[in-house]
Design a protein around this motif. Sequence first.
Motif, PDB file in Angstrom:
ATOM      1  N   PRO A  23      25.430 -16.165-104.335  1.00 35.16           N
ATOM      2  CA  PRO A  23      25.106 -15.183-103.274  1.00 35.16           C
ATOM      3  C   PRO A  23      26.195 -15.053-102.205  1.00 35.16           C
ATOM      4  O   PRO A  23      26.234 -14.058-101.482  1.00 35.16           O
ATOM      5  CB  PRO A  23      23.807 -15.732-102.663  1.00 35.16           C
ATOM      6  N   GLU A  24      27.064 -16.068-102.107  1.00 32.49           N
ATOM      7  CA  GLU A  24      28.088 -16.084-101.062  1.00 32.49           C
ATOM      8  C   GLU A  24      29.457 -15.592-101.543  1.00 32.49           C
ATOM      9  O   GLU A  24      30.348 -15.331-100.738  1.00 32.49           O
ATOM     10  CB  GLU A  24      28.261 -17.519-100.527  1.00 32.49           C
ATOM     11  N   LEU A  25      29.621 -15.490-102.846  1.00 27.69           N
ATOM     12  CA  LEU A  25      30.927 -15.189-103.433  1.00 27.69           C
ATOM     13  C   LEU A  25      31.238 -13.699-103.335  1.00 27.69           C
ATOM     14  O   LEU A  25      30.423 -12.864-103.732  1.00 27.69           O
ATOM     15  CB  LEU A  25      30.929 -15.632-104.898  1.00 27.69           C
ATOM     16  N   ASP A  26      32.425 -13.371-102.798  1.00 26.06           N
ATOM     17  CA  ASP A  26      32.769 -11.956-102.625  1.00 26.06           C
ATOM     18  C   ASP A  26      33.752 -11.434-103.678  1.00 26.06           C
ATOM     19  O   ASP A  26      34.287 -10.338-103.543  1.00 26.06           O
ATOM     20  CB  ASP A  26      33.325 -11.697-101.210  1.00 26.06           C
ATOM     21  N   ILE A  27      34.003 -12.240-104.731  1.00 27.50           N
ATOM     22  CA  ILE A  27      34.830 -11.754-105.833  1.00 27.50           C
ATOM     23  C   ILE A  27      34.010 -11.830-107.127  1.00 27.50           C
ATOM     24  O   ILE A  27      33.154 -12.707-107.266  1.00 27.50           O
ATOM     25  CB  ILE A  27      36.131 -12.571-105.994  1.00 27.50           C
ATOM     26  N   PRO A  28      34.266 -10.935-108.073  1.00 27.23           N
ATOM     27  CA  PRO A  28      33.562 -11.025-109.369  1.00 27.23           C
ATOM     28  C   PRO A  28      33.920 -12.335-110.067  1.00 27.23           C
ATOM     29  O   PRO A  28      35.054 -12.816-109.959  1.00 27.23           O
ATOM     30  CB  PRO A  28      34.101  -9.817-110.149  1.00 27.23           C
ATOM     31  N   PHE A  29      32.971 -12.898-110.771  1.00 23.62           N
ATOM     32  CA  PHE A  29      33.183 -14.170-111.465  1.00 23.62           C
ATOM     33  C   PHE A  29      32.628 -14.025-112.869  1.00 23.62           C
ATOM     34  O   PHE A  29      31.414 -13.992-113.074  1.00 23.62           O
ATOM     35  CB  PHE A  29      32.482 -15.305-110.713  1.00 23.62           C
ATOM     36  N   THR A  69      38.062 -12.462-113.242  1.00 24.45           N
ATOM     37  CA  THR A  69      37.501 -11.773-112.066  1.00 24.45           C
ATOM     38  C   THR A  69      37.103 -10.335-112.378  1.00 24.45           C
ATOM     39  O   THR A  69      37.007  -9.496-111.490  1.00 24.45           O
ATOM     40  CB  THR A  69      38.516 -11.782-110.905  1.00 24.45           C
ATOM     41  N   THR A  70      36.852 -10.066-113.649  1.00 20.01           N
ATOM     42  CA  THR A  70      36.382  -8.744-114.063  1.00 20.01           C
ATOM     43  C   THR A  70      35.128  -8.908-114.890  1.00 20.01           C
ATOM     44  O   THR A  70      35.119  -9.668-115.868  1.00 20.01           O
ATOM     45  CB  THR A  70      37.445  -8.002-114.906  1.00 20.01           C
TER      46      THR A  70
END
Length: 269
Positions: A188-194, A256-257
Motif C-alpha cells: 500500500p505504501e509503494l509508489d512504483i510498480p512491482f 517495474t512494469t
Amino acid sequence: MNTEMKKKTERKYVAKEWRFMKDYLTSFIKKGKQEDLHRFRTGVKKLRAFLILADSATQGSGLEQRFKLVRKVFKQAGEIRNAFINQELGKVQPGGAAGLIQEQRRLMKNAAHIFKTHRGQHLDRLRKARCKLGKRVIPISSLHISLYYRQQLEAIAAILARHRFDDELHTCRKQIKILIYNYQLVRPELDIPFNEDYLEKVQAAIGDWHDNQLAIGLFSRAGTGNSEALNNLKKQGTQLKRELTRLTKDFYERATTITALPLQQIDLL
C-alpha cells in the motif's frame, strides 16, 4: 496510513510471522518433517527481510543484530536441510548416486539428532531474541519504502547486466527475495510498480542455477563415480545460464512494469 496505524500493522506482522516460525520449529522437533523445517527457515528469512528494511530506515536501530540468536538456530537447521536437498539432487540423476545419497542421509540423521537434542536451547534463543526486539520496531515511511525498493532493484539490475555466474548472482537472489517477502506488507505504501510474478521467475531461475552448481560440486568429488550424471549436470548448467541471461535482459524495466491482462482473460476471472 497514519503513523500509529502503521506501527500497529508492522508489529502485528512481526508477531504473526514469529508465531508461525516458532510453531514450525516446534513441529519439526516433534515430528521431524522436512516441510516443517523448510517453513521454519522461510519464516526466519521473512522476519529478517523485514528487519533489514526497518534497519535501513533508522540509523543505529540494530534490529537485525538483535535477531542474531535466531539466525544461529537457522544455521544449524540448515545443516539438516542441505543434507536432505543433496539427497534429492542425487536421486534425480541418471544411474543414481547410491554412495552420495547414503552419505548425505547419514549426515542428515546425525545433524537432526543433535538439533533435536538441543531443542530447549533453540526455543530459549527464540524467546531471548523476541525479548531483545520487544517493541523497538518503528514505522517505516512511505518515502523510504519506495526509495529502498527503487535502489535495490537498480543495484540488482547493475549486477545482472554483467552476466557473471558467480557468488554475486546468488546474492542478487537473496536481495530479490527480501523485496518479495516484504511486498505484501509494504504494497500500500509503494509508489512504483512491482512485478512480483517476474521477480519470482528470476529468483527461481537463479535458484535452479545455484542448485545445479551445488550438484556439480557434489558429483565432482572423489568417490561418487558417476561421470554420466556429471556430464548431464554440466549440460543443464549451460542451458540454465542461457535461460537466465534471456530472463534478466532489461531487468529493471521488466521488474517495474506490470502487464495488464487481455480483456478476454479478465472476463474469465
